[in-house]
Scaffold this motif. Structure first.
Motif, PDB file in Angstrom:
ATOM      1  N   SER A 157      48.051  26.267  43.162  1.00 39.71           N
ATOM      2  CA  SER A 157      48.216  26.382  41.695  1.00 39.71           C
ATOM      3  C   SER A 157      49.690  26.508  41.368  1.00 39.71           C
ATOM      4  CB  SER A 157      47.402  27.564  41.162  1.00 39.71           C
ATOM      5  OG  SER A 157      46.025  27.289  41.314  1.00 39.71           O
ATOM      6  N   GLY A 158      50.288  27.712  41.566  1.00 37.92           N
ATOM      7  CA  GLY A 158      51.719  27.886  41.281  1.00 37.92           C
ATOM      8  C   GLY A 158      52.611  27.539  42.458  1.00 37.92           C
ATOM      9  N   ALA A 159      52.040  27.343  43.638  1.00 42.64           N
ATOM     10  CA  ALA A 159      52.775  26.972  44.869  1.00 42.64           C
ATOM     11  C   ALA A 159      53.690  28.077  45.381  1.00 42.64           C
ATOM     12  CB  ALA A 159      53.590  25.694  44.665  1.00 42.64           C
ATOM     13  N   VAL A 208      56.393  39.503  38.255  1.00 36.90           N
ATOM     14  CA  VAL A 208      57.738  39.847  37.802  1.00 36.90           C
ATOM     15  C   VAL A 208      58.710  38.667  37.941  1.00 36.90           C
ATOM     16  CG1 VAL A 208      57.380  42.283  38.362  1.00 36.90           C
ATOM     17  CG2 VAL A 208      58.520  40.789  40.029  1.00 36.90           C
ATOM     18  N   GLY A 244      52.462  31.523  40.000  1.00 36.27           N
ATOM     19  CA  GLY A 244      51.210  31.040  39.419  1.00 36.27           C
ATOM     20  C   GLY A 244      50.273  32.191  39.056  1.00 36.27           C
ATOM     21  N   TYR A 268      50.135  28.881  52.049  1.00 35.05           N
ATOM     22  CA  TYR A 268      48.713  28.540  52.031  1.00 35.05           C
ATOM     23  C   TYR A 268      48.382  27.483  50.972  1.00 35.05           C
ATOM     24  CZ  TYR A 268      47.849  32.558  55.060  1.00 35.05           C
ATOM     25  OH  TYR A 268      47.844  33.440  56.097  1.00 35.05           O
ATOM     26  N   ASN A 275      52.993  30.864  47.120  1.00 38.28           N
ATOM     27  CA  ASN A 275      52.606  31.667  48.281  1.00 38.28           C
ATOM     28  C   ASN A 275      53.636  31.495  49.397  1.00 38.28           C
ATOM     29  OD1 ASN A 275      50.961  31.800  51.030  1.00 38.28           O
ATOM     30  ND2 ASN A 275      50.122  33.209  49.540  1.00 38.28           N
ATOM     31  N   TYR A 298      49.869  44.287  50.739  1.00 31.87           N
ATOM     32  CA  TYR A 298      49.261  43.619  49.592  1.00 31.87           C
ATOM     33  C   TYR A 298      48.844  42.227  50.077  1.00 31.87           C
ATOM     34  CZ  TYR A 298      49.311  41.184  45.033  1.00 31.87           C
ATOM     35  OH  TYR A 298      49.001  40.427  43.929  1.00 31.87           O
ATOM     36  N   VAL A 328      44.258  24.956  48.587  1.00 35.42           N
ATOM     37  CA  VAL A 328      44.187  25.030  47.129  1.00 35.42           C
ATOM     38  C   VAL A 328      45.539  25.513  46.616  1.00 35.42           C
ATOM     39  CG1 VAL A 328      42.997  26.060  45.155  1.00 35.42           C
ATOM     40  CG2 VAL A 328      41.732  25.588  47.275  1.00 35.42           C
ATOM     41  N   LEU A 379      50.199  42.671  40.973  1.00 33.24           N
ATOM     42  CA  LEU A 379      51.090  43.800  40.711  1.00 33.24           C
ATOM     43  C   LEU A 379      52.118  43.349  39.682  1.00 33.24           C
ATOM     44  CD1 LEU A 379      52.021  44.744  44.432  1.00 33.24           C
ATOM     45  CD2 LEU A 379      49.939  45.337  43.184  1.00 33.24           C
ATOM     46  N   ALA A 437      39.189  28.640  41.627  1.00 33.64           N
ATOM     47  CA  ALA A 437      39.142  29.177  40.268  1.00 33.64           C
ATOM     48  C   ALA A 437      39.779  28.153  39.343  1.00 33.64           C
ATOM     49  CB  ALA A 437      39.900  30.491  40.199  1.00 33.64           C
TER      50      ALA A 437
HETATM   51  C1  LIG Z   1      59.097  34.959  44.058  1.00 31.91           C
HETATM   52  C2  LIG Z   1      57.742  35.581  44.098  1.00 31.91           C
HETATM   53  C3  LIG Z   1      57.455  36.642  43.273  1.00 31.91           C
HETATM   54  C4  LIG Z   1      56.211  37.239  43.311  1.00 31.91           C
HETATM   55  N1  LIG Z   1      55.944  38.280  42.480  1.00 31.91           N
HETATM   56  C5  LIG Z   1      54.721  38.830  42.480  1.00 31.91           C
HETATM   57  C6  LIG Z   1      54.403  39.862  41.552  1.00 31.91           C
HETATM   58  O1  LIG Z   1      55.208  40.275  40.739  1.00 31.91           O
HETATM   59  N2  LIG Z   1      53.161  40.387  41.599  1.00 31.91           N
HETATM   60  C7  LIG Z   1      52.225  39.952  42.490  1.00 31.91           C
HETATM   61  O2  LIG Z   1      51.111  40.464  42.460  1.00 31.91           O
HETATM   62  N3  LIG Z   1      52.497  38.973  43.368  1.00 31.91           N
HETATM   63  C8  LIG Z   1      53.710  38.416  43.378  1.00 31.91           C
HETATM   64  N4  LIG Z   1      53.996  37.412  44.265  1.00 31.91           N
HETATM   65  C9  LIG Z   1      52.988  37.002  45.248  1.00 31.91           C
HETATM   66  C10 LIG Z   1      52.038  36.028  44.614  1.00 31.91           C
HETATM   67  O3  LIG Z   1      51.002  36.751  44.014  1.00 31.91           O
HETATM   68  C11 LIG Z   1      51.442  35.087  45.677  1.00 31.91           C
HETATM   69  O4  LIG Z   1      52.495  34.353  46.251  1.00 31.91           O
HETATM   70  C12 LIG Z   1      50.410  34.142  45.086  1.00 31.91           C
HETATM   71  O5  LIG Z   1      49.782  33.478  46.160  1.00 31.91           O
HETATM   72  C13 LIG Z   1      51.033  33.129  44.177  1.00 31.91           C
HETATM   73  O6  LIG Z   1      50.062  32.386  43.527  1.00 31.91           O
HETATM   74  P1  LIG Z   1      50.308  30.830  43.259  1.00 31.91           P
HETATM   75  O7  LIG Z   1      49.164  30.316  42.476  1.00 31.91           O
HETATM   76  O8  LIG Z   1      51.679  30.631  42.729  1.00 31.91           O
HETATM   77  O9  LIG Z   1      50.299  30.321  44.760  1.00 31.91           O
HETATM   78  P2  LIG Z   1      49.800  29.004  45.534  1.00 31.91           P
HETATM   79  O10 LIG Z   1      50.785  28.842  46.647  1.00 31.91           O
HETATM   80  O11 LIG Z   1      49.572  27.868  44.635  1.00 31.91           O
HETATM   81  O12 LIG Z   1      48.432  29.471  46.124  1.00 31.91           O
HETATM   82  C14 LIG Z   1      48.399  30.446  47.125  1.00 31.91           C
HETATM   83  C15 LIG Z   1      46.998  30.709  47.554  1.00 31.91           C
HETATM   84  O13 LIG Z   1      46.284  31.345  46.498  1.00 31.91           O
HETATM   85  C16 LIG Z   1      44.963  30.840  46.435  1.00 31.91           C
HETATM   86  N5  LIG Z   1      44.808  30.087  45.190  1.00 31.91           N
HETATM   87  C17 LIG Z   1      45.774  29.586  44.394  1.00 31.91           C
HETATM   88  N6  LIG Z   1      45.225  29.013  43.328  1.00 31.91           N
HETATM   89  C18 LIG Z   1      43.900  29.127  43.464  1.00 31.91           C
HETATM   90  C19 LIG Z   1      42.798  28.731  42.675  1.00 31.91           C
HETATM   91  N7  LIG Z   1      42.979  28.100  41.510  1.00 31.91           N
HETATM   92  N8  LIG Z   1      41.559  29.010  43.131  1.00 31.91           N
HETATM   93  C20 LIG Z   1      41.366  29.648  44.302  1.00 31.91           C
HETATM   94  N9  LIG Z   1      42.367  30.045  45.087  1.00 31.91           N
HETATM   95  C21 LIG Z   1      43.625  29.796  44.658  1.00 31.91           C
HETATM   96  C22 LIG Z   1      44.776  29.935  47.622  1.00 31.91           C
HETATM   97  O14 LIG Z   1      44.324  30.680  48.727  1.00 31.91           O
HETATM   98  C23 LIG Z   1      46.181  29.466  47.868  1.00 31.91           C
HETATM   99  O15 LIG Z   1      46.381  29.043  49.162  1.00 31.91           O
HETATM  100  C24 LIG Z   1      55.222  36.778  44.221  1.00 31.91           C
HETATM  101  C25 LIG Z   1      55.516  35.696  45.055  1.00 31.91           C
HETATM  102  C26 LIG Z   1      56.753  35.109  44.994  1.00 31.91           C
HETATM  103  C27 LIG Z   1      57.060  33.988  45.917  1.00 31.91           C
END
Ligand SMILES: Cc1cc2nc3c(=O)[nH]c(=O)nc-3n(C[C@H](O)[C@H](O)[C@H](O)COP(=O)(O)OP(=O)(O)OC[C@H]3O[C@@H](n4cnc5c(N)ncnc54)[C@H](O)[C@@H]3O)c2cc1C
Length: 466
Positions: free
Chosen positions: A85-87, A145, A150, A93, A89, A420, A83, A160, A211
């Motif tokens: 959303s913002g890519a 931050v 995503g 994942y 991770n 975390y 899954v 956080l 979600a």
């Molecule tokens: C540069 C950078 C800065 C960051 N800063 C912070 C920060 O300030 N605070 C903080 O708390 N974290 C931070 N993070 C960590 C961030 O919370 C995780 O990387 C998170 O997974 C990003 O979400 P995404 O939707 O972009 O990721 P994605 O890579 O799209 O998804 C990651 C995982 O999240 C789950 N997921 C995503 N979307 C869904 C959905 N719609 N429904 C169910 N599961 C879903 C799945 O398990 C998926 O594999 C940061 C990460 C990076 C790379």
């Protein structure tokens, strides 16, 4: 034409007929992108360029119906599912090898109600987009931050951010989540409906469903806040980190101070204090003054700025997609002099100018929520510490990862065995994943058994149903 070869949930190879895939495609409003599609190479990429996977299919969902169709199709064909959303991770994942990516990145609908300070936000939004909508009304909630992260993955893992001392984690401001579970059922989870699931979605990551939309409580923030960084030469890093340890451990809720060891855009190794105050500017000037007058900084960039701008200050290079990355992370309640020595020695030997070490202070409102109120159990005052290794040349990958692992091996004895959840690395051991859910783990296992007994959602900080 030949059937499409896919990977099953258990990692075996199987095939799906083109007829089945065509029928699935017809049910979607969004695009279904197979390997031979012209958009495939761009669509399969995630933020971390080191993650180079080739899913069999990418379903670019445009709404809840597309998500339900995707979950049902994957279940019927025993397809491995990621899954996205913002890519963002770091462990990657959000994609998979040979399976189906359920991609929500185009679901960007959002509505802010300024009368009751509530926002409804679809899962494909990034924090920069979210902030633009909420700040139009002088509102915000705790978010990432880096503006390109995503909202979905970040929220489900806890969240956080700059506002956590004053307003708690992102999940502490979550009022409900719309979710599609592994059997294709659409539910709204809140304190009143499916309350057990709502508890688990607040810190349990992507383990329980897809979600599709989040409802958040907002707060008046800024729009102008005090923020920016104070920069010291790396030669002063020991003193800066010791100061940081003592100063950040005694902050009022409205203040946030993070620390970083990095390389400046000019190529100078630096130790930086990243400051923010979520209240009146003059009050912030007084509270943050010690962090600006300490030592002999080479630059003091702290100034009043829009809250939304403060959430972009760490974007370069962290928001750039495609750079190679390897990320290690852990929580720590203490920063001993010995730990600081290990970090400073490691930083003096940085083999990539893009690599950085970061401390984020978890404090205030984020730590006053009872540990069992949400699945995010590690509520004590502590630092989230990260080594973020980044490099651009693929040929350096083995060296960069070996350097990071070697440094991390020296760091580990000084920090706790948890992290975390959203910062766990793909190669962290199962014990570390388990420790990162703390006392919530057993309850999360029971919830997983109820909502995802076959571990359909397994590409995440995984909670096994057994
Ligand atoms: C540069 C950078 C800065 C960051 N800063 C912070 C920060 O300030 N605070 C903080 O708390 N974290 C931070 N993070 C960590 C961030 O919370 C995780 O990387 C998170 O997974 C990003 O979400 P995404 O939707 O972009 O990721 P994605 O890579 O799209 O998804 C990651 C995982 O999240 C789950 N997921 C995503 N979307 C869904 C959905 N719609 N429904 C169910 N599961 C879903 C799945 O398990 C998926 O594999 C940061 C990460 C990076 C790379």
């Amino acid at each position: 034409m030949a059937d499409v070869v896919i990977t099953t949930r258990e990692g075996a190879s199987a095939s799906i007929t083109l007829g089945s895939i065509d029928k699935f495609s017809e049910r979607l409003r969004g695009d279904l992108i197979p390997r031979d599609h012209q958009a495939y190479d761009q669509a399969r990429r995630v933020w971390n360029g080191h993650i180079d996977r080739r899913p069999a299919l990418i379903a670019r969902c445009l709404g809840v119906a597309d998500v339900i169709a995707s979950v049902n199709f994957a279940r019927e064909h025993d397809l491995l599912v990621a899954v996205r959303s913002g890519a963002h991770n770091a462990a990657g994942y959000g994609t998979c090898e040979g399976g189906l990516v359920i991609d929500l990145s185009q679901m960007k609908g959002m509505k802010v109600n300024p009368t009751n300070s509530i926002a409804d936000a679809q899962a494909g939004l990034l924090w920069g987009e979210f902030d633009t909508e909420t700040q139009t009304f002088g509102l915000a909630t705790t978010g990432g931050v880096v503006s390109d992260t995503g909202i979905a993955g970040l929220t489900l893992g806890g969240g956080l951010g700059w506002l956590m001392g004053k307003h708690g984690l992102t999940i502490d401001n979550l009022l409900s989540v719309d979710v599609v579970t592994a059997d294709g059922t659409f539910l709204t989870a809140s304190a009143d409906e499916h309350a057990d699931l709502f508890w688990g979605l607040r810190g349990g990551g992507g383990n329980f469903g897809v979600a599709t939309s989040f409802r958040y409580r907002l707060h008046p923030v800024g729009p102008t806040v005090l923020g920016g960084m104070v920069v010291h030469p790396m030669a002063q890093a020991r003193e800066v980190l010791r100061f940081y340890r003592d100063f950040s451990a005694n902050l009022p809720d409205a203040a946030e101070v993070y620390a970083a060891l990095a390389t400046s855009p000019e190529g100078e190794p630096i130790a930086a204090l990243l400051l923010g105050y979520n209240g009146p500017i003059d009050e912030g000037e007084k509270i943050l003054a010690p962090a600006r007058t300490f030592g002999e900084p080479i630059a003091d960039l702290v100034q009043p700025m829009p809250y939304a701008v403060r959430n972009t200050l760490q974007d370069d290079p962290n928001a750039i997609h495609g750079i190679q990355r390897y990320w290690k992370s852990g929580f720590t309640e203490t920063m001993t002099d010995e730990f600081i020595d290990v970090l400073v020695d490691g930083a003096s030997d940085l083999i990539s100018p893009l690599t950085a070490m970061f401390f984020f202070r978890v404090h205030g409102a984020a730590t006053r929520v009872p540990t069992n109120a949400t699945a995010f159990a590690l509520r004590q005052e502590q630092w989230d510490f990260n080594v973020i290794s980044q490099w651009t040349d693929d040929a350096e990958t083995d060296t960069q990862i070996a350097w990071t692992r070697d440094l991390w091996g020296r760091i580990e004895p000084h920090i706790s065995g948890s992290a975390y959840v959203n910062h766990l690395a793909g190669d962290d051991k199962p014990e570390k994943v388990r420790a990162s859910f703390g006392d919530s783990y057993d309850r999360l296992v029971a919830l997983k058994r109820k909502y995802d007994p076959t571990n359909f959602f397994r590409l995440n900080a995984n909670i096994l149903p057994t």
